[in-house]
Design a protein around this motif. Structure first.
Motif, PDB file in Angstrom:
ATOM      1  N   PRO A 299       7.622   7.956   7.968  1.00 15.31           N
ATOM      2  CA  PRO A 299       6.320   8.363   7.430  1.00 15.31           C
ATOM      3  C   PRO A 299       6.443   9.254   6.203  1.00 15.31           C
ATOM      4  CG  PRO A 299       6.309   8.510   9.827  1.00 15.31           C
ATOM      5  CD  PRO A 299       7.726   8.228   9.423  1.00 15.31           C
ATOM      6  N   ALA A 300       7.472  10.094   6.175  1.00  9.47           N
ATOM      7  CA  ALA A 300       7.663  10.967   5.010  1.00  9.47           C
ATOM      8  C   ALA A 300       8.023  10.161   3.774  1.00  9.47           C
ATOM      9  CB  ALA A 300       8.761  11.993   5.314  1.00  9.47           C
ATOM     10  N   GLY A 301       8.808   9.091   3.948  1.00  5.24           N
ATOM     11  CA  GLY A 301       9.137   8.220   2.818  1.00  5.24           C
ATOM     12  C   GLY A 301       7.904   7.537   2.272  1.00  5.24           C
ATOM     13  N   ARG A 302       7.056   7.061   3.159  1.00  2.00           N
ATOM     14  CA  ARG A 302       5.815   6.415   2.725  1.00  2.00           C
ATOM     15  C   ARG A 302       4.876   7.426   2.083  1.00  2.00           C
ATOM     16  NH1 ARG A 302       6.642   4.066   7.878  1.00  2.00           N
ATOM     17  NH2 ARG A 302       4.906   5.237   8.821  1.00  2.00           N
ATOM     18  N   ALA A 303       4.878   8.655   2.575  1.00  2.00           N
ATOM     19  CA  ALA A 303       4.035   9.704   1.983  1.00  2.00           C
ATOM     20  C   ALA A 303       4.462   9.989   0.544  1.00  2.00           C
ATOM     21  CB  ALA A 303       4.115  10.972   2.816  1.00  2.00           C
ATOM     22  N   PHE A 304       5.772   9.981   0.294  1.00  2.00           N
ATOM     23  CA  PHE A 304       6.250  10.219  -1.067  1.00  2.00           C
ATOM     24  C   PHE A 304       5.782   9.110  -2.006  1.00  2.00           C
ATOM     25  CE2 PHE A 304       9.433   9.462  -4.393  1.00  2.00           C
ATOM     26  CZ  PHE A 304       9.341  10.657  -5.070  1.00  2.00           C
ATOM     27  N   LEU A 305       5.967   7.847  -1.609  1.00  2.00           N
ATOM     28  CA  LEU A 305       5.524   6.741  -2.458  1.00  2.00           C
ATOM     29  C   LEU A 305       4.017   6.786  -2.682  1.00  2.00           C
ATOM     30  CD1 LEU A 305       7.706   3.807  -1.044  1.00  2.00           C
ATOM     31  CD2 LEU A 305       8.023   5.048  -3.192  1.00  2.00           C
ATOM     32  N   SER A 306       3.264   7.118  -1.669  1.00  2.00           N
ATOM     33  CA  SER A 306       1.805   7.234  -1.835  1.00  2.00           C
ATOM     34  C   SER A 306       1.458   8.288  -2.872  1.00  2.00           C
ATOM     35  CB  SER A 306       1.147   7.588  -0.499  1.00  2.00           C
ATOM     36  OG  SER A 306       1.262   6.540   0.430  1.00  2.00           O
ATOM     37  N   SER A 307       2.168   9.411  -2.848  1.00  2.00           N
ATOM     38  CA  SER A 307       1.883  10.481  -3.817  1.00  2.00           C
ATOM     39  C   SER A 307       2.179  10.035  -5.238  1.00  2.00           C
ATOM     40  CB  SER A 307       2.676  11.740  -3.474  1.00  2.00           C
ATOM     41  OG  SER A 307       4.055  11.595  -3.775  1.00  2.00           O
ATOM     42  N   LEU A 308       3.209   9.205  -5.419  1.00  2.00           N
ATOM     43  CA  LEU A 308       3.531   8.699  -6.753  1.00  2.00           C
ATOM     44  C   LEU A 308       2.401   7.858  -7.318  1.00  2.00           C
ATOM     45  CD1 LEU A 308       7.234   7.398  -6.482  1.00  2.00           C
ATOM     46  CD2 LEU A 308       6.446   9.500  -7.566  1.00  2.00           C
ATOM     47  N   TYR A 309       1.979   6.850  -6.563  1.00  2.00           N
ATOM     48  CA  TYR A 309       1.047   5.862  -7.104  1.00  2.00           C
ATOM     49  C   TYR A 309      -0.386   6.375  -7.141  1.00  2.00           C
ATOM     50  CZ  TYR A 309       5.007   2.851  -7.433  1.00  2.00           C
ATOM     51  OH  TYR A 309       6.220   2.338  -7.810  1.00  2.00           O
ATOM     52  N   HIS A 310      -0.718   7.319  -6.297  1.00  2.00           N
ATOM     53  CA  HIS A 310      -2.026   7.970  -6.435  1.00  2.00           C
ATOM     54  C   HIS A 310      -2.061   8.818  -7.697  1.00  2.00           C
ATOM     55  CE1 HIS A 310      -2.944   6.733  -2.287  1.00  2.00           C
ATOM     56  NE2 HIS A 310      -4.190   6.990  -2.603  1.00  2.00           N
TER      57      HIS A 310
ATOM     58  N   THR B  77       6.427  -4.082  -0.818  1.00  2.00           N
ATOM     59  CA  THR B  77       5.334  -4.314   0.129  1.00  2.00           C
ATOM     60  C   THR B  77       4.493  -3.066   0.318  1.00  2.00           C
ATOM     61  OG1 THR B  77       6.646  -5.982   1.301  1.00  2.00           O
ATOM     62  CG2 THR B  77       4.790  -5.020   2.487  1.00  2.00           C
ATOM     63  N   TYR B  78       5.143  -1.913   0.454  1.00  2.00           N
ATOM     64  CA  TYR B  78       4.368  -0.688   0.673  1.00  2.00           C
ATOM     65  C   TYR B  78       3.608  -0.276  -0.590  1.00  2.00           C
ATOM     66  CZ  TYR B  78       2.764   3.802   2.157  1.00  2.00           C
ATOM     67  OH  TYR B  78       1.936   4.857   2.476  1.00  2.00           O
ATOM     68  N   VAL B  79       4.252  -0.366  -1.754  1.00  2.00           N
ATOM     69  CA  VAL B  79       3.559  -0.019  -2.998  1.00  2.00           C
ATOM     70  C   VAL B  79       2.360  -0.935  -3.204  1.00  2.00           C
ATOM     71  CG1 VAL B  79       3.771  -0.004  -5.513  1.00  2.00           C
ATOM     72  CG2 VAL B  79       5.575   0.988  -4.112  1.00  2.00           C
ATOM     73  N   SER B  80       2.530  -2.224  -2.936  1.00  2.00           N
ATOM     74  CA  SER B  80       1.420  -3.163  -3.065  1.00  2.00           C
ATOM     75  C   SER B  80       0.262  -2.767  -2.158  1.00  2.00           C
ATOM     76  CB  SER B  80       1.902  -4.573  -2.734  1.00  2.00           C
ATOM     77  OG  SER B  80       0.861  -5.507  -2.878  1.00  2.00           O
ATOM     78  N   ARG B  81       0.588  -2.332  -0.954  1.00  2.00           N
ATOM     79  CA  ARG B  81      -0.452  -1.895  -0.008  1.00  2.00           C
ATOM     80  C   ARG B  81      -1.197  -0.673  -0.546  1.00  2.00           C
ATOM     81  NH1 ARG B  81       2.040  -0.284   5.500  1.00  2.00           N
ATOM     82  NH2 ARG B  81       2.964  -2.350   5.150  1.00  2.00           N
TER      83      ARG B  81
ATOM     84  N   ALA C 272      12.505 -19.636  -4.153  1.00  2.00           N
ATOM     85  CA  ALA C 272      12.486 -19.253  -2.737  1.00  2.00           C
ATOM     86  C   ALA C 272      12.341 -17.741  -2.582  1.00  2.00           C
ATOM     87  CB  ALA C 272      13.757 -19.742  -2.042  1.00  2.00           C
ATOM     88  N   MET C 273      13.025 -16.988  -3.424  1.00  5.40           N
ATOM     89  CA  MET C 273      12.917 -15.530  -3.384  1.00  5.40           C
ATOM     90  C   MET C 273      11.504 -15.087  -3.777  1.00  5.40           C
ATOM     91  SD  MET C 273      14.949 -12.717  -5.707  1.00  5.40           S
ATOM     92  CE  MET C 273      16.462 -13.678  -5.627  1.00  5.40           C
ATOM     93  N   ALA C 274      10.984 -15.690  -4.844  1.00  2.64           N
ATOM     94  CA  ALA C 274       9.669 -15.293  -5.345  1.00  2.64           C
ATOM     95  C   ALA C 274       8.555 -15.589  -4.349  1.00  2.64           C
ATOM     96  CB  ALA C 274       9.390 -15.989  -6.673  1.00  2.64           C
ATOM     97  N   LYS C 275       8.743 -16.592  -3.508  1.00  5.16           N
ATOM     98  CA  LYS C 275       7.715 -16.919  -2.523  1.00  5.16           C
ATOM     99  C   LYS C 275       7.509 -15.796  -1.522  1.00  5.16           C
ATOM    100  CE  LYS C 275       8.014 -21.940  -2.954  1.00  5.16           C
ATOM    101  NZ  LYS C 275       8.443 -23.227  -2.356  1.00  5.16           N
ATOM    102  N   GLU C 276       8.506 -14.914  -1.366  1.00  2.00           N
ATOM    103  CA  GLU C 276       8.355 -13.770  -0.473  1.00  2.00           C
ATOM    104  C   GLU C 276       7.404 -12.723  -1.040  1.00  2.00           C
ATOM    105  OE1 GLU C 276      11.605 -12.292   1.832  1.00  2.00           O
ATOM    106  OE2 GLU C 276      12.960 -13.841   1.083  1.00  2.00           O
ATOM    107  N   LEU C 277       7.020 -12.878  -2.305  1.00  2.00           N
ATOM    108  CA  LEU C 277       6.097 -11.938  -2.942  1.00  2.00           C
ATOM    109  C   LEU C 277       4.639 -12.346  -2.794  1.00  2.00           C
ATOM    110  CD1 LEU C 277       7.913 -11.375  -6.365  1.00  2.00           C
ATOM    111  CD2 LEU C 277       7.996  -9.900  -4.353  1.00  2.00           C
ATOM    112  N   LYS C 278       4.363 -13.405  -2.052  1.00  2.00           N
ATOM    113  CA  LYS C 278       3.007 -13.933  -1.963  1.00  2.00           C
ATOM    114  C   LYS C 278       1.999 -12.826  -1.656  1.00  2.00           C
ATOM    115  CE  LYS C 278       0.245 -17.494   0.340  1.00  2.00           C
ATOM    116  NZ  LYS C 278       0.257 -18.579   1.346  1.00  2.00           N
ATOM    117  N   GLY C 279       1.033 -12.660  -2.552  1.00  2.00           N
ATOM    118  CA  GLY C 279      -0.029 -11.680  -2.370  1.00  2.00           C
ATOM    119  C   GLY C 279       0.348 -10.251  -2.698  1.00  2.00           C
ATOM    120  N   LEU C 280       1.589 -10.008  -3.196  1.00  2.00           N
ATOM    121  CA  LEU C 280       2.053  -8.627  -3.365  1.00  2.00           C
ATOM    122  C   LEU C 280       2.031  -8.122  -4.804  1.00  2.00           C
ATOM    123  CD1 LEU C 280       5.161  -8.596  -0.970  1.00  2.00           C
ATOM    124  CD2 LEU C 280       2.840  -7.787  -0.500  1.00  2.00           C
ATOM    125  N   ALA C 281       2.211  -9.001  -5.796  1.00  6.46           N
ATOM    126  CA  ALA C 281       2.339  -8.575  -7.192  1.00  6.46           C
ATOM    127  C   ALA C 281       1.586  -9.527  -8.102  1.00  6.46           C
ATOM    128  CB  ALA C 281       3.812  -8.500  -7.584  1.00  6.46           C
TER     129      ALA C 281
END
Length: 569
Positions: free
Chosen positions: A196-207, A233-237, A259-268
């Motif tokens: 959760p602390a890692g996700r909190a840091f990324l949230s603070s960046l993009y906000h 995935t988390y930044v996209s969210r 094949a790799m790019a298909k894993e980005l569906k809906g993310l970028a």
């Protein structure tokens, strides 16, 4: 009823694309969010040294001369937080400006309006007043400087330091030093998004970026050979939940496959599919097969974050430029011939790649201006569909016609100059790609083993492609938890002077260099970039990127996508 035109372009390398183009009467009122993004990026002309004055002057030129042609984004590329002082350069450590929460902020010696904690707010306001959109480049995760300082993490819900389980969490609790960016190890590292602390840091960046007024984020060292799907995935969210749209771009594009790019569906919204493109014909030529492959995979466009996503062939290095990795601004003309520049612009347009001009717009010449604003090419870029490689050409040819040749002579003419000897080459792809299955352990003797690849149906008496394996060099016993006890390093010789297989190159390279040097080997180290795990489904998985090794046949004519490895080396 709309009428249609079919355009056929033959660009070089005998590549012909066929596509359908509906007629449109005007670009006025067009929803550009549904079209390939278009704009200007500072990297090709300024590297990392651009200042606020230079950037805003450039933005005014874009607004006056390019905005009406759909160029609406102006983007500050990397290291805008680095002080331009003696000793500072692309790979230096200790010259970046961070706030009390370990977040990068604009260096005030280059961006004076950022003083007093304003960040890019004033720059974004000026850009918006010109009718343009403002973008920035960011790197993966956490900076090494913040990690070393062990800064606290901002909890955006309270405005204070993040606390959990009765304690305050800091940068060293969330940074994964062993997963530092392979080509910028002194710069940035991955964040543990399972915490959760890692996700909190990324949230603070993009906000914070949203609060500054940012409209475009180029997220680097998270895609291609540096794939970090968890962070993407988390930044996209986070971006999806913001109260304003931000276009999300991913980089770099080394080793990218459909094949790799298909894993980005809906993310970028856009994602690089090649290494860096500079002004050499080798770089341009390396994009033809990539453009073909993504068109064939029907990923132009794809489903993106709150809209479409686009394979990105990289910026257009035309006009007045700088050089890669230097502390200089624009000082030279583009090295491509005019025909090569036209070929590049045509291919980018037919591939429906985002068009991000990289030259110095303050000194743009009329030839370059007319090329990047060519109305036919821009219409193709915006509205064409069903784009694909078209393999047949009819018309007059010099010498004997094809009808006068025997079947064998036709084949000889089509294949002239090629070497039909095939070798096997190594690349990376999504572990979901069935082409990644085929690895197994084979014993050399009672003490040594290899990890080898065999094609399905390959005869047992044929030598497989093999890599030697060894227990990894690890810094501590805790690394066994990070990588797993069954992780191994791989090398090409049983000689004990080890060069181990890297998942990603250890320095930024161009498209031409990537085509020649993939995969890369370097001195064996104890980081995730050299850790590989053989899975039960016969895939060989990287601990750094989560991608898997694939092997394919390549022609031995020097025009390779993958570095050739001799069987059993």
């Amino acid at each position: 009823m709309k009428t249609s035109l079919f355009f056929f372009f033959c660009c070089s390398l005998s590549l012909l694309f066929c596509f359908h183009l509906p007629r449109v009467s005007s670009s006025a009122g067009v929803d550009r969010l549904k079209l390939p993004p278009r704009g200007w990026n500072s990297y090709d002309s300024f590297c990392w040294t651009i200042s606020e004055d230079d950037f805003l002057t450039s933005a005014k030129v874009v607004a006056k001369y390019l905005k009406s042609h759909g160029y609406e984004y102006v983007v500050v590329d990397y290291l805008w937080y680095r002080r331009l002082v003696p000793g500072a350069y692309v790979e230096s450590l200790g010259f970046d400006v961070i706030d009390q929460w370990g977040r990068m902020v604009p260096a005030p010696d280059r961006w004076p309006s950022a003083k007093s904690g304003k960040g890019f707010t004033e720059v974004a306001k000026e850009v918006h007043s010109l009718g343009l959109k403002f973008g920035i480049h960011v790197m993966r995760g956490l900076s090494r400087q913040a990690f070393d300082a062990n800064t606290p993490i901002l909890d955006i819900t309270t405005g204070r330091a993040y606390k959990e389980s009765g304690r305050e969490w800091r940068a060293q609790d969330i940074g994964i030093k062993e997963r530092s960016c392979a080509w910028m190890p002194h710069g940035f590292m991955s964040v543990n998004t399972s915490l959760p602390a890692g996700r909190a840091f990324l949230s603070s960046l993009y906000h914070q970026y949203a609060e500054w007024g940012v409209d475009f984020i180029k997220h680097d060292c998270v895609f291609g050979a540096d794939f970090n799907l968890e962070e993407i995935t988390y930044v996209s969210r986070v971006l999806k939940k913001l109260n304003r749209p931000i276009l999300y771009s991913l980089s770099p594009g080394t080793s990218v496959t459909p094949a790799m790019a298909k894993e980005l569906k809906g993310l970028a919204n856009m994602y690089r599919v090649t290494a860096d493109d500079w002004d050499s014909w080798g770089d341009v030529a390396s994009h033809f097969d990539v453009a073909r492959d993504f068109a064939k995979a029907e990923m132009v466009p794809g489903e993106g974050l709150l809209g479409n996503s686009w394979p990105d062939l990289d910026m257009l290095p035309l006009g007045w430029l700088t050089d890669q990795g230097v502390n200089r601004g624009p000082h030279r003309q583009c090295n491509l011939t005019l025909d090569e520049q036209r070929t590049q612009m045509t291919l980018w347009s037919m591939a429906r790649s985002p068009l991000m001009f990289g030259g110095d717009v303050r000194k743009i010449d009329m030839t370059t201006y007319k090329l990047i604003t060519n109305p036919t090419l821009l219409e193709i870029n915006d509205y064409s569909s069903n784009n694909m490689e078209f393999p047949y050409v009819t018309g007059k040819i010099l010498g004997p016609t094809m009808s006068h040749l025997t079947r064998q002579s036709r084949i000889s003419m089509l294949n002239r100059g090629s070497d039909h000897h095939h070798a096997r080459g190594v690349g990376l792809t999504s572990c979901k790609d069935p082409n990644a299955n085929g690895w197994s352990v084979e014993s050399l003797d009672q003490y040594h083993e290899q990890i080898c690849w065999r094609e399905e149906g390959e005869k047992l008496n044929q030598e497989p492609l093999c890599l030697y394996k060894r227990k990894p060099l690890l810094a501590s016993t805790n690394d066994h938890v990070l990588y797993g006890l069954d992780s191994r390093q791989l090398f090409t010789s049983d000689d004990r002077v080890k060069s181990c297989l890297d998942a990603s190159p250890r320095h930024k390279i161009t498209s031409r260099e990537w085509k020649k040097k993939q995969p890369s080997f370097s001195t064996c180290k104890g980081d995730a970039n050299q850790m590989w795990k053989l899975s039960s489904n016969a895939t060989l998985r990287s601990s750094y990127s989560g991608l898997c090794v694939r092997v394919k046949q390549v022609k031995g004519n020097g025009q390779l996508h993958y570095q050739r490895l001799s069987p059993g080396c």
